[in-house]
Motif scaffolding. Structure first.
Motif, short mmCIF file in Angstrom:
data_model
loop_
_atom_site.label_atom_id
_atom_site.label_comp_id
_atom_site.label_asym_id
_atom_site.label_seq_id
_atom_site.Cartn_x
_atom_site.Cartn_y
_atom_site.Cartn_z
N PHE A 109 0.83 -1.21 0.00
CA PHE A 109 0.00 0.00 0.00
C PHE A 109 0.87 1.26 0.00
CE2 PHE A 109 -1.97 3.46 2.39
CZ PHE A 109 -3.15 3.65 1.69
N TRP A 110 1.81 1.31 0.93
CA TRP A 110 2.67 2.50 1.03
C TRP A 110 3.63 2.59 -0.15
CZ3 TRP A 110 0.76 5.78 4.30
CH2 TRP A 110 0.02 5.32 5.40
N ALA A 111 4.06 1.44 -0.65
CA ALA A 111 4.99 1.43 -1.79
C ALA A 111 4.35 2.03 -3.04
CB ALA A 111 5.45 0.00 -2.07
N VAL A 112 3.11 1.68 -3.29
CA VAL A 112 2.43 2.20 -4.47
C VAL A 112 2.34 3.72 -4.41
CG1 VAL A 112 0.23 2.26 -5.72
CG2 VAL A 112 1.12 0.08 -4.86
N LEU A 113 1.99 4.25 -3.24
CA LEU A 113 1.90 5.70 -3.07
C LEU A 113 3.27 6.35 -3.27
CD1 LEU A 113 -0.46 5.92 0.03
CD2 LEU A 113 -1.07 6.28 -2.37
N LYS A 114 4.32 5.73 -2.73
CA LYS A 114 5.67 6.28 -2.87
C LYS A 114 6.14 6.25 -4.32
CE LYS A 114 7.32 5.21 1.79
NZ LYS A 114 8.35 4.54 2.60
N ALA A 115 5.57 5.34 -5.10
CA ALA A 115 5.90 5.27 -6.53
C ALA A 115 5.09 6.26 -7.35
CB ALA A 115 5.68 3.85 -7.05
N ASN A 116 4.36 7.15 -6.65
CA ASN A 116 3.53 8.19 -7.28
C ASN A 116 2.32 7.62 -8.01
OD1 ASN A 116 5.35 10.63 -6.78
ND2 ASN A 116 6.74 9.26 -7.89
N ALA A 117 1.96 6.39 -7.67
CA ALA A 117 0.85 5.72 -8.33
C ALA A 117 -0.40 5.74 -7.46
CB ALA A 117 1.26 4.29 -8.68
N VAL A 118 -1.45 5.13 -7.96
CA VAL A 118 -2.76 5.08 -7.29
C VAL A 118 -3.00 3.65 -6.84
CG1 VAL A 118 -5.23 5.51 -7.54
CG2 VAL A 118 -3.58 6.90 -8.83
N VAL A 119 -3.29 3.47 -5.56
CA VAL A 119 -3.43 2.13 -4.99
C VAL A 119 -4.88 1.68 -4.97
CG1 VAL A 119 -3.57 3.00 -2.60
CG2 VAL A 119 -2.80 0.66 -3.03
#
Length: 293
Positions: free
Chosen positions: A74-84
């Protein structure tokens, strides 16, 4: 957070890791994971997503149970500037196929035990360019999946820093799908600002602090369950995450063992608790608040 940068949802984890790095953030499936470990693992996954071409605004579906991997992802997707987009693991293959074609994700993060459900939809989803699978993989199982890799190999990479920050607070952070019980599921689109405002409001109302121990038996694919995890990390608290409320006696034992202070639930959970004859034999002295949807 960088000087002058607008607050984003994943800043909650980064800030907590900077304050209480060695503190246990997550208790789940027999594992105890610190804030520093969550920060490093999510950075590693985020870097891999970015290197795989996942960019600002791209959708990433997490199809998994309430596990350590789901929290990290969950946090990784946000850090990748993506939408979770977390999808309930009880979702059937045909419904998953619909969801994948509806939100058109560029990546799928899932677990091997769900292989029979996700493999068909993943192979037929034209937008997917990366699949990350956790759990013990049987040889040949990843064949045919779009650029599939093992979770363990990705999370073992350097997690010292996340990808470059590209998002602003009005960018989408998450898509949460309704159950679709009376029709096709509908995706509720939430920005970073939407979610940080909701967390701030609820956390302020409940007066949450770093000493909280929040027990969450609700699925992270359910917005009320997801917000328990986000609010816990916002305050630097500890989250005790269970897959479900299938074994009430075990959950009640956890309340005493972990000295749980907060217990969010839904009416069916509290109805089941009220029917337990042994309820009076359990120690609830640590609980400070109970919330109900």
């Amino acid at each position: 957070m960088m000087h002058g940068a607008v607050p984003l949802l994943h800043d909650y984890l980064t800030h907590a890791a900077s304050r209480v790095r060695e503190k246990v953030a997550l208790v789940c499936g027999g594992q105890r994971v610190t804030y520093g470990e969550l920060e490093a693992r999510s950075n590693a996954i985020a870097q891999h997503l970015a290197a795989s071409g996942i960019a600002r605004g791209d959708r990433v579906v997490i199809f998994a149970d309430n596990t350590v991997e789901t929290v990290v992802a969950f946090w990784a997707v946000l850090k990748a500037n993506a939408v979770v987009c977390i999808v309930n693991p009880l979702t059937k293959s045909d419904k998953l196929d619909y969801l994948l074609n509806d939100c058109r994700p560029t990546a799928l993060i899932t677990d091997r035990h769900l292989h029979s459900i996700f493999s068909g939809p993943a192979r037929s989803c034209p937008s997917l360019r990366r699949v990350i699978v956790s759990g013990p993989i049987i040889e040949g199982e990843l064949t045919g999946l779009p650029h599939a890799v093992r979770w363990d190999s990705v999370v073992a990479a350097d997690g010292s820093v996340p990808p470059a920050r590209r998002c602003i607070d009005i960018d989408l952070a998450a898509i949460i799908y309704t159950s679709g019980s009376t029709g096709e599921p509908k995706g509720v689109m939430l920005t970073h600002r939407n979610m940080t405002a909701a967390c701030t409001s609820i956390a302020s109302y409940l007066k949450l602090c770093e000493d909280e121990v929040i027990l969450n038996v609700l699925p992270l694919a359910f917005d009320y369950g997801l917000y328990q995890m986000i609010m816990a990390f916002r305050t630097g608290a500890r989250l005790v995450l269970e897959r479900s409320f299938a074994f009430p006696a075990q959950i009640l034992g956890l309340i005493k063992e972990e000295r749980v202070t907060g217990f969010p639930g839904v009416p069916t959970i509290f109805a089941a608790l009220s029917d337990l004859k042994s309820l009076k034999d359990h120690d609830f002295s640590s609980i400070r608040y109970v919330t109900n949807t």
